[in-house]
Design a protein around this motif. Structure first.
Motif, short mmCIF file in Angstrom:
data_model
loop_
_atom_site.label_atom_id
_atom_site.label_comp_id
_atom_site.label_asym_id
_atom_site.label_seq_id
_atom_site.Cartn_x
_atom_site.Cartn_y
_atom_site.Cartn_z
N TYR A 37 0.83 -1.20 0.00
CA TYR A 37 0.00 0.00 0.00
C TYR A 37 0.88 1.26 0.00
O TYR A 37 0.63 2.20 -0.77
CB TYR A 37 -0.92 0.02 1.22
N ALA A 38 1.89 1.28 0.85
CA ALA A 38 2.77 2.45 0.95
C ALA A 38 3.50 2.70 -0.37
O ALA A 38 3.63 3.84 -0.83
CB ALA A 38 3.78 2.26 2.08
N PHE A 39 3.97 1.63 -0.98
CA PHE A 39 4.64 1.74 -2.27
C PHE A 39 3.70 2.30 -3.34
O PHE A 39 4.06 3.21 -4.09
CB PHE A 39 5.14 0.35 -2.69
N LYS A 42 2.75 6.01 -2.65
CA LYS A 42 3.87 6.92 -2.90
C LYS A 42 3.92 7.32 -4.37
O LYS A 42 4.29 8.45 -4.71
CB LYS A 42 5.18 6.23 -2.51
N ILE A 43 3.50 6.42 -5.26
CA ILE A 43 3.51 6.70 -6.68
C ILE A 43 2.19 7.33 -7.13
O ILE A 43 2.17 8.34 -7.82
CB ILE A 43 3.76 5.42 -7.50
N LEU A 44 1.08 6.73 -6.72
CA LEU A 44 -0.22 7.14 -7.24
C LEU A 44 -0.82 8.36 -6.53
O LEU A 44 -1.67 9.04 -7.08
CB LEU A 44 -1.20 5.96 -7.13
N LYS A 45 -0.39 8.61 -5.29
CA LYS A 45 -0.90 9.75 -4.52
C LYS A 45 -2.42 9.71 -4.40
O LYS A 45 -3.08 10.74 -4.39
CB LYS A 45 -0.47 11.08 -5.16
N SER A 46 -2.98 8.52 -4.33
CA SER A 46 -4.43 8.36 -4.19
C SER A 46 -4.69 7.17 -3.27
O SER A 46 -4.27 6.05 -3.57
CB SER A 46 -5.07 8.12 -5.55
N ARG A 47 -5.36 7.41 -2.16
CA ARG A 47 -5.64 6.32 -1.23
C ARG A 47 -6.53 5.26 -1.86
O ARG A 47 -6.33 4.06 -1.67
CB ARG A 47 -6.29 6.88 0.05
N ASP A 48 -7.56 5.72 -2.60
CA ASP A 48 -8.48 4.77 -3.22
C ASP A 48 -7.76 3.89 -4.23
O ASP A 48 -7.95 2.66 -4.25
CB ASP A 48 -9.62 5.52 -3.92
N ALA A 50 -4.53 3.27 -4.37
CA ALA A 50 -3.54 2.44 -3.67
C ALA A 50 -4.22 1.25 -3.01
O ALA A 50 -3.70 0.13 -3.02
CB ALA A 50 -2.80 3.27 -2.62
N ASP A 51 -5.41 1.48 -2.44
CA ASP A 51 -6.18 0.38 -1.85
C ASP A 51 -6.55 -0.65 -2.92
O ASP A 51 -6.39 -1.86 -2.73
CB ASP A 51 -7.47 0.91 -1.21
N GLU A 52 -7.06 -0.13 -4.04
CA GLU A 52 -7.48 -1.02 -5.13
C GLU A 52 -6.31 -1.82 -5.67
O GLU A 52 -6.42 -3.03 -5.92
CB GLU A 52 -8.10 -0.17 -6.25
N LEU A 53 -5.17 -1.14 -5.84
CA LEU A 53 -4.01 -1.83 -6.38
C LEU A 53 -3.49 -2.89 -5.42
O LEU A 53 -3.10 -3.97 -5.83
CB LEU A 53 -2.91 -0.81 -6.70
N ARG A 80 7.29 -6.65 -7.94
CA ARG A 80 7.22 -6.72 -9.40
C ARG A 80 5.77 -6.75 -9.86
O ARG A 80 5.40 -6.09 -10.84
CB ARG A 80 7.95 -7.97 -9.92
N ILE A 81 4.94 -7.50 -9.14
CA ILE A 81 3.51 -7.53 -9.47
C ILE A 81 2.90 -6.15 -9.29
O ILE A 81 2.12 -5.68 -10.12
CB ILE A 81 2.77 -8.56 -8.59
N ALA A 82 3.27 -5.47 -8.19
CA ALA A 82 2.75 -4.13 -7.93
C ALA A 82 3.15 -3.17 -9.04
O ALA A 82 2.33 -2.38 -9.53
CB ALA A 82 3.25 -3.62 -6.58
N LYS A 83 4.40 -3.22 -9.48
CA LYS A 83 4.87 -2.34 -10.55
C LYS A 83 4.09 -2.60 -11.84
O LYS A 83 3.70 -1.67 -12.55
CB LYS A 83 6.37 -2.54 -10.79
N ASN A 84 3.86 -3.90 -12.14
CA ASN A 84 3.10 -4.23 -13.35
C ASN A 84 1.66 -3.74 -13.25
O ASN A 84 1.09 -3.28 -14.24
CB ASN A 84 3.12 -5.74 -13.58
N GLN A 85 1.08 -3.82 -12.07
CA GLN A 85 -0.28 -3.33 -11.87
C GLN A 85 -0.35 -1.81 -12.07
O GLN A 85 -1.31 -1.29 -12.63
CB GLN A 85 -0.77 -3.69 -10.46
N ILE A 86 0.68 -1.11 -11.61
CA ILE A 86 0.72 0.35 -11.78
C ILE A 86 0.86 0.70 -13.25
O ILE A 86 0.19 1.61 -13.75
CB ILE A 86 1.88 0.95 -10.96
#
Length: 201
Positions: A37-39, A42-48, A50-53, A80-86
């Motif tokens: 979530y923190a990662f 930090k990139i998306l600047k959106s709690r919603d 970040a929660d979804e991701l 790596r999965i998180a980066k791909n999701q972003i």
């Protein structure tokens, strides 16, 4: 708990997760949820977002549980999965105006470590090569939009051209950068961050 014991415990948990153990999955989720979530935030600047991701990342873990290798670096695999999701999210945002409104990308994030500085500078060099091949006026329009953050109207006034001409230049410049993006998929996120800034606001 010592590091060796902790590693052994995680390997055991991952082994149980591979078998479809729900409690093992919940334990892994509780261990890494805040980090992912923190990662993401930090990139998306959106709690919603970040929660979804974060939810999507662990959904992927559950779906691919049978392929998990307990002895390999699980945290690196998660990130790596998180980066791909972003990357997928930013790709989606390039076609979704509502998502663009939600998505706030801070380029400062990429300057937080030596490795990220190298990646960022590598991107700048690549983008500069593409820009230098563009006609002078198109290059000016793109720089005013992306480097100075001017609106379409401000760019039109600055250069003495119409707003539609500004849009046309940006559309073509964006298309040219997208062609480059397809040649360098590892830079997808960085390039899309800039392309998103070229859209009308």
């Amino acid at each position: 708990m010592k590091s060796g014991e902790s590693d052994s415990s995680q390997i055991q948990l991952l082994g149980e997760l591979r078998k479809g153990d729900v409690k093992a999955f919940e334990a892994i989720f509780e261990t890494y949820r805040d980090k992912i979530y923190a990662f993401s935030y930090k990139i998306l600047k959106s709690r919603d977002l970040a929660d979804e991701l974060t939810i999507n990342v662990f959904s992927k873990i559950w779906e691919k549980r049978a392929s998990i290798q307990p002895n390999l670096a699980f945290q690196s695999y998660l990130f790596r999965i998180a980066k791909n999701q972003i990357i997928n999210l930013v790709n989606k945002a390039s076609l979704d105006s509502k998502l663009q409104d939600q998505l706030i990308v801070s380029s400062q994030y990429y300057r937080n470590s030596t490795e990220e500085e190298v990646i960022y500078n590598d991107y700048l060099s690549l983008a500069e090569q593409v820009l230098n091949k563009m006609p002078k006026q198109r290059r000016k329009v793109f720089r005013l939009r992306n480097e100075q953050g001017l609106t379409y109207e401000e760019i039109a006034t600055e250069l003495g051209i119409s707003k539609n001409t500004v849009k046309s230049h940006l559309k073509v410049a964006t298309a040219e950068l997208r062609k480059t993006l397809n040649m360098y998929p590892e830079k997808t996120f960085l390039l899309l961050c800039v392309l998103l800034r070229s859209t009308d606001i």
